[in-house]
Design an enzyme around this catalytic site. Structure first.
Site, PDB file in Angstrom:
ATOM      1  N   THR A  39       0.827  -1.217   0.000  1.00  0.00           N
ATOM      2  CA  THR A  39       0.000   0.000   0.000  1.00  0.00           C
ATOM      3  C   THR A  39       0.863   1.271   0.000  1.00  0.00           C
ATOM      4  O   THR A  39       0.338   2.367  -0.132  1.00  0.00           O
ATOM      5  CB  THR A  39      -0.906   0.040   1.254  1.00  0.00           C
ATOM      6  OG1 THR A  39      -0.057  -0.151   2.398  1.00  0.00           O
ATOM      7  CG2 THR A  39      -1.961  -1.040   1.216  1.00  0.00           C
ATOM      8  N   ARG A  60      21.876  -3.944   3.259  1.00  0.00           N
ATOM      9  CA  ARG A  60      22.751  -3.471   2.174  1.00  0.00           C
ATOM     10  C   ARG A  60      24.235  -3.559   2.512  1.00  0.00           C
ATOM     11  O   ARG A  60      25.072  -3.702   1.641  1.00  0.00           O
ATOM     12  CB  ARG A  60      22.403  -2.019   1.817  1.00  0.00           C
ATOM     13  CG  ARG A  60      21.046  -1.855   1.171  1.00  0.00           C
ATOM     14  CD  ARG A  60      20.785  -0.382   0.917  1.00  0.00           C
ATOM     15  NE  ARG A  60      19.430  -0.133   0.492  1.00  0.00           N
ATOM     16  CZ  ARG A  60      18.794   1.015   0.695  1.00  0.00           C
ATOM     17  NH1 ARG A  60      19.394   2.019   1.323  1.00  0.00           N
ATOM     18  NH2 ARG A  60      17.557   1.181   0.286  1.00  0.00           N
ATOM     19  N   CYS A 107      17.661   5.098  -3.341  1.00  0.00           N
ATOM     20  CA  CYS A 107      17.219   5.735  -4.595  1.00  0.00           C
ATOM     21  C   CYS A 107      18.259   6.694  -5.178  1.00  0.00           C
ATOM     22  O   CYS A 107      18.503   6.700  -6.390  1.00  0.00           O
ATOM     23  CB  CYS A 107      15.893   6.458  -4.375  1.00  0.00           C
ATOM     24  SG  CYS A 107      15.759   7.277  -2.779  1.00  0.00           S
ATOM     25  N   GLN A 131      16.559  16.049  -3.152  1.00  0.00           N
ATOM     26  CA  GLN A 131      15.688  14.877  -3.118  1.00  0.00           C
ATOM     27  C   GLN A 131      14.226  15.213  -2.855  1.00  0.00           C
ATOM     28  O   GLN A 131      13.888  15.940  -1.923  1.00  0.00           O
ATOM     29  CB  GLN A 131      16.215  13.873  -2.062  1.00  0.00           C
ATOM     30  CG  GLN A 131      17.609  13.380  -2.416  1.00  0.00           C
ATOM     31  CD  GLN A 131      18.167  12.316  -1.499  1.00  0.00           C
ATOM     32  OE1 GLN A 131      19.362  12.323  -1.233  1.00  0.00           O
ATOM     33  NE2 GLN A 131      17.351  11.396  -1.012  1.00  0.00           N
ATOM     34  N   SER A 145       8.763  12.379  -2.001  1.00  0.00           N
ATOM     35  CA  SER A 145       8.283  10.989  -2.141  1.00  0.00           C
ATOM     36  C   SER A 145       9.329   9.988  -1.642  1.00  0.00           C
ATOM     37  O   SER A 145       8.985   8.859  -1.290  1.00  0.00           O
ATOM     38  CB  SER A 145       7.911  10.683  -3.596  1.00  0.00           C
ATOM     39  OG  SER A 145       9.063  10.782  -4.416  1.00  0.00           O
ATOM     40  N   ARG A 187      16.708  17.712   1.172  1.00  0.00           N
ATOM     41  CA  ARG A 187      15.295  17.467   0.821  1.00  0.00           C
ATOM     42  C   ARG A 187      14.716  18.736   0.214  1.00  0.00           C
ATOM     43  O   ARG A 187      14.897  19.828   0.781  1.00  0.00           O
ATOM     44  CB  ARG A 187      14.522  17.088   2.090  1.00  0.00           C
ATOM     45  CG  ARG A 187      13.084  16.704   1.824  1.00  0.00           C
ATOM     46  CD  ARG A 187      12.954  15.330   1.195  1.00  0.00           C
ATOM     47  NE  ARG A 187      13.370  14.278   2.111  1.00  0.00           N
ATOM     48  CZ  ARG A 187      13.622  13.025   1.704  1.00  0.00           C
ATOM     49  NH1 ARG A 187      13.504  12.681   0.442  1.00  0.00           N
ATOM     50  NH2 ARG A 187      14.006  12.121   2.574  1.00  0.00           N
ATOM     51  N   HIS A 192      14.395  12.663  -7.933  1.00  0.00           N
ATOM     52  CA  HIS A 192      15.584  13.225  -7.290  1.00  0.00           C
ATOM     53  C   HIS A 192      16.519  13.815  -8.353  1.00  0.00           C
ATOM     54  O   HIS A 192      16.661  13.255  -9.447  1.00  0.00           O
ATOM     55  CB  HIS A 192      16.366  12.132  -6.556  1.00  0.00           C
ATOM     56  CG  HIS A 192      15.681  11.582  -5.347  1.00  0.00           C
ATOM     57  ND1 HIS A 192      14.542  12.136  -4.794  1.00  0.00           N
ATOM     58  CD2 HIS A 192      15.995  10.508  -4.561  1.00  0.00           C
ATOM     59  CE1 HIS A 192      14.191  11.415  -3.725  1.00  0.00           C
ATOM     60  NE2 HIS A 192      15.051  10.431  -3.571  1.00  0.00           N
ATOM     61  N   ASN A 238      12.690   8.687  -8.515  1.00  0.00           N
ATOM     62  CA  ASN A 238      13.182   7.888  -7.385  1.00  0.00           C
ATOM     63  C   ASN A 238      12.294   6.692  -7.067  1.00  0.00           C
ATOM     64  O   ASN A 238      12.762   5.683  -6.542  1.00  0.00           O
ATOM     65  CB  ASN A 238      13.351   8.760  -6.137  1.00  0.00           C
ATOM     66  CG  ASN A 238      12.126   9.580  -5.818  1.00  0.00           C
ATOM     67  OD1 ASN A 238      11.791  10.502  -6.561  1.00  0.00           O
ATOM     68  ND2 ASN A 238      11.450   9.263  -4.731  1.00  0.00           N
TER      69      ASN A 238
HETATM   70  N1  LIG Z   1      10.246   6.275  -1.410  1.00  0.00           N
HETATM   71  C1  LIG Z   1      11.363   6.053  -2.084  1.00  0.00           C
HETATM   72  O1  LIG Z   1      11.715   6.782  -3.036  1.00  0.00           O
HETATM   73  C2  LIG Z   1      12.235   4.884  -1.708  1.00  0.00           C
HETATM   74  C3  LIG Z   1      13.276   4.562  -2.564  1.00  0.00           C
HETATM   75  C4  LIG Z   1      14.098   3.480  -2.239  1.00  0.00           C
HETATM   76  C5  LIG Z   1      13.861   2.765  -1.092  1.00  0.00           C
HETATM   77  N2  LIG Z   1      12.833   3.116  -0.255  1.00  0.00           N
HETATM   78  C6  LIG Z   1      12.602   2.278   0.938  1.00  0.00           C
HETATM   79  O2  LIG Z   1      11.421   1.479   0.685  1.00  0.00           O
HETATM   80  C7  LIG Z   1      10.731   1.244   1.924  1.00  0.00           C
HETATM   81  C8  LIG Z   1       9.275   1.719   1.775  1.00  0.00           C
HETATM   82  O3  LIG Z   1       9.261   3.107   1.491  1.00  0.00           O
HETATM   83  P1  LIG Z   1       7.951   3.882   1.005  1.00  0.00           P
HETATM   84  O4  LIG Z   1       8.449   5.211   0.558  1.00  0.00           O
HETATM   85  O5  LIG Z   1       7.157   3.036   0.083  1.00  0.00           O
HETATM   86  O6  LIG Z   1       7.146   4.040   2.399  1.00  0.00           O
HETATM   87  P2  LIG Z   1       5.557   4.293   2.639  1.00  0.00           P
HETATM   88  O7  LIG Z   1       4.951   4.955   1.463  1.00  0.00           O
HETATM   89  O8  LIG Z   1       5.473   4.974   3.952  1.00  0.00           O
HETATM   90  O9  LIG Z   1       4.944   2.803   2.757  1.00  0.00           O
HETATM   91  C9  LIG Z   1       5.236   1.985   3.849  1.00  0.00           C
HETATM   92  C10 LIG Z   1       4.576   0.631   3.656  1.00  0.00           C
HETATM   93  O10 LIG Z   1       4.919  -0.182   4.783  1.00  0.00           O
HETATM   94  C11 LIG Z   1       3.717  -0.811   5.243  1.00  0.00           C
HETATM   95  N3  LIG Z   1       3.813  -1.148   6.644  1.00  0.00           N
HETATM   96  C12 LIG Z   1       3.982  -0.325   7.711  1.00  0.00           C
HETATM   97  N4  LIG Z   1       4.006  -1.052   8.844  1.00  0.00           N
HETATM   98  C13 LIG Z   1       3.810  -2.349   8.483  1.00  0.00           C
HETATM   99  C14 LIG Z   1       3.724  -3.563   9.210  1.00  0.00           C
HETATM  100  N5  LIG Z   1       3.839  -3.611  10.535  1.00  0.00           N
HETATM  101  N6  LIG Z   1       3.532  -4.723   8.511  1.00  0.00           N
HETATM  102  C15 LIG Z   1       3.416  -4.710   7.156  1.00  0.00           C
HETATM  103  N7  LIG Z   1       3.502  -3.571   6.415  1.00  0.00           N
HETATM  104  C16 LIG Z   1       3.702  -2.406   7.090  1.00  0.00           C
HETATM  105  C17 LIG Z   1       2.647   0.233   4.991  1.00  0.00           C
HETATM  106  O11 LIG Z   1       1.378  -0.391   5.052  1.00  0.00           O
HETATM  107  P3  LIG Z   1       0.065   0.358   5.638  1.00  0.00           P
HETATM  108  O12 LIG Z   1      -0.518   1.124   4.477  1.00  0.00           O
HETATM  109  O13 LIG Z   1      -0.807  -0.753   6.064  1.00  0.00           O
HETATM  110  O14 LIG Z   1       0.518   1.235   6.768  1.00  0.00           O
HETATM  111  C18 LIG Z   1       3.046   0.683   3.592  1.00  0.00           C
HETATM  112  O15 LIG Z   1       2.593  -0.255   2.635  1.00  0.00           O
HETATM  113  C19 LIG Z   1      11.533   1.982   3.008  1.00  0.00           C
HETATM  114  O16 LIG Z   1      12.438   1.090   3.613  1.00  0.00           O
HETATM  115  C20 LIG Z   1      12.285   3.045   2.210  1.00  0.00           C
HETATM  116  O17 LIG Z   1      13.457   3.477   2.862  1.00  0.00           O
HETATM  117  C21 LIG Z   1      12.009   4.149  -0.548  1.00  0.00           C
END
Ligand SMILES: NC(=O)c1ccc[n+]([C@@H]2O[C@H](COP(=O)([O-])OP(=O)(O)OC[C@H]3O[C@@H](n4cnc5c(N)ncnc54)[C@H](OP(=O)(O)O)[C@@H]3O)[C@@H](O)[C@H]2O)c1
Length: 349
Positions: A32, A119, A148, A175, A178, A244, A251, A324
């Site tokens: 999600t 990592r 990213c 950055q 998002s 940021r 980014h 990103n």
């Molecule tokens: N955003 C970027 O550009 C980017 C790039 C590279 C890597 N990342 C990494 O990718 C990961 C996710 O980032 P995001 O930006 O997608 O974050 P996000 O939009 O905040 O999404 C977080 C996700 O984690 C789920 N979640 C939270 N607590 C949970 C639990 N206890 N059990 C199962 N699912 C849970 C949330 O589900 P609910 O909806 O149910 O809360 C949601 O689906 C992070 O580690 C981040 O550092 C992000």
């Protein structure tokens, strides 16, 4: 041995992979969220034939991709073991990855993790398939997707290193919000302050992630460590400043690079023009250069503003922009999945 099957030894077991694997079982943990949802979008765009199991923190959350609507399953230690998962994409915080990813691996899935949980582990490959595909092989069951800002940086640096040997890199990042998840986008659009220490509207924040004792932030440290690991250059001189900025997605990076070999601007131009996954946008007369507005929803890394740094020998400046969420996360993760499939099919990568 059947012609259509390839037998591969993995660390723990002998596994049989069908040459034309159809209907894979694929989980997305964090489906999600911004990255998880984008992974599902990219898998569907690439017409990957699979049963998708979409985990989040709760049951029944809607995930809409185009006209399709999916529902989430609540992640628990007991509700994935029976799914016979082939792959699991993790797009959750590092602590959740640390808790669950090893359990998914134990259950037979190849885990591709987007967080920073693994990592730095020597045994875990950190992969950008266009840069270091050889870090992958059939024995790898836990694979880390890089940060990213690292992915777009190393995609631009690798062809330059192959040609001119890189000695030193100075990078400053700009950055998008998002990169900090969906609550950060909400903050930018609504003027709230749930994700950052300061308002992001009408502001720049020269802090991404926490500060380390040496004065750098963890994001800057990730960029340095991960670039060295992916490029296979442990002694590369590289330093970073991560900022940021108040835009939704994509980014940007200002990069100064010093080569060991001499190069002309035209040679740098030609090298980046021919590089895999890189689009050269450099025509200043016509105001053509990379910008977030035009990199959005694109899989390539855009490079421009290439110019000689006249303050030092063999130095150049350039500007790099990428989506990103796609190039910096989802598309790279799906590229890793596709490379693993090629490996199982016995293709030379
Ligand atoms: N955003 C970027 O550009 C980017 C790039 C590279 C890597 N990342 C990494 O990718 C990961 C996710 O980032 P995001 O930006 O997608 O974050 P996000 O939009 O905040 O999404 C977080 C996700 O984690 C789920 N979640 C939270 N607590 C949970 C639990 N206890 N059990 C199962 N699912 C849970 C949330 O589900 P609910 O909806 O149910 O809360 C949601 O689906 C992070 O580690 C981040 O550092 C992000």
């Amino acid at each position: 041995m059947y012609v259509s099957e390839i037998f591969l030894h993995t660390n723990k077991n002998l596994k049989i992979y069908n040459h034309m694997r159809k209907n894979l079982n694929i989980a997305i943990v964090g489906a999600t969220g911004l990255v998880g949802k984008k992974i599902l979008q990219v898998l569907l765009e690439r017409k990957i034939s699979a049963n998708f199991y979409l985990f989040a923190s709760g049951d029944g959350r809607k995930i809409e991709i185009g006209e399709k609507t999916f529902q989430s399953l609540a992640l628990s230690t007991t509700n994935f073991a029976h799914l016979h998962l082939d792959y699991a994409f993790f797009a959750v915080d590092a602590e959740i990855s640390k808790k669950f990813a090893p359990k998914f691996v134990k259950n037979g899935a190849v885990v591709i993790d987007n967080s920073n949980a693994f990592r730095r582990k020597k045994s875990v490959p950190l992969v950008v398939p266009q840069v270091n595909p050889k870090a992958l092989d059939a024995s790898k069951r836990l694979i880390a997707n890089p940060n990213c800002s690292t992915i777009q940086l190393v995609t631009a640096l690798k062809p330059l290193h192959d040609k001119f040997k890189i000695k030193r890199v100075v990078v400053s990042t700009y950055q998008a919000v998002s990169g900090a998840g969906q609550n950060a986008i909400f903050d930018l659009l609504n003027g709230t302050q749930t994700k950052f220490d300061f308002p992001i509207q009408n502001n720049l924040i020269p802090q991404i992630d926490v500060f380390l004792p040496n004065g750098y932030t963890k994001e800057e440290d990730k960029l340095v460590f991960e670039s060295k690991k992916i490029l296979g250059l442990p002694r590369l001189h590289i330093t970073a400043t991560a900022v940021r900025v108040p835009i939704i997605n994509c980014h940007s990076e200002s990069v100064n690079v010093e080569f060991e070999k001499s190069a002309t601007t035209q040679e740098v131009f030609e090298t980046l023009k021919k590089a895999k996954n890189v689009v050269l946008q450099d025509d200043t007369q016509n105001k053509i250069y990379p910008m977030p507005l035009f990199a959005n929803e694109r899989d390539e890394v855009f490079v421009g503003r290439i110019r000689k740094d006249n303050s030092k020998k063999n130095c150049f400046n350039f500007w790099v922009v990428a989506d990103n969420l796609r190039r910096g996360a989802a598309s790279n993760a799906v590229d890793i999945f596709e490379k693993m499939e090629e490996i199982y099919e016995g293709k030379d990568i």
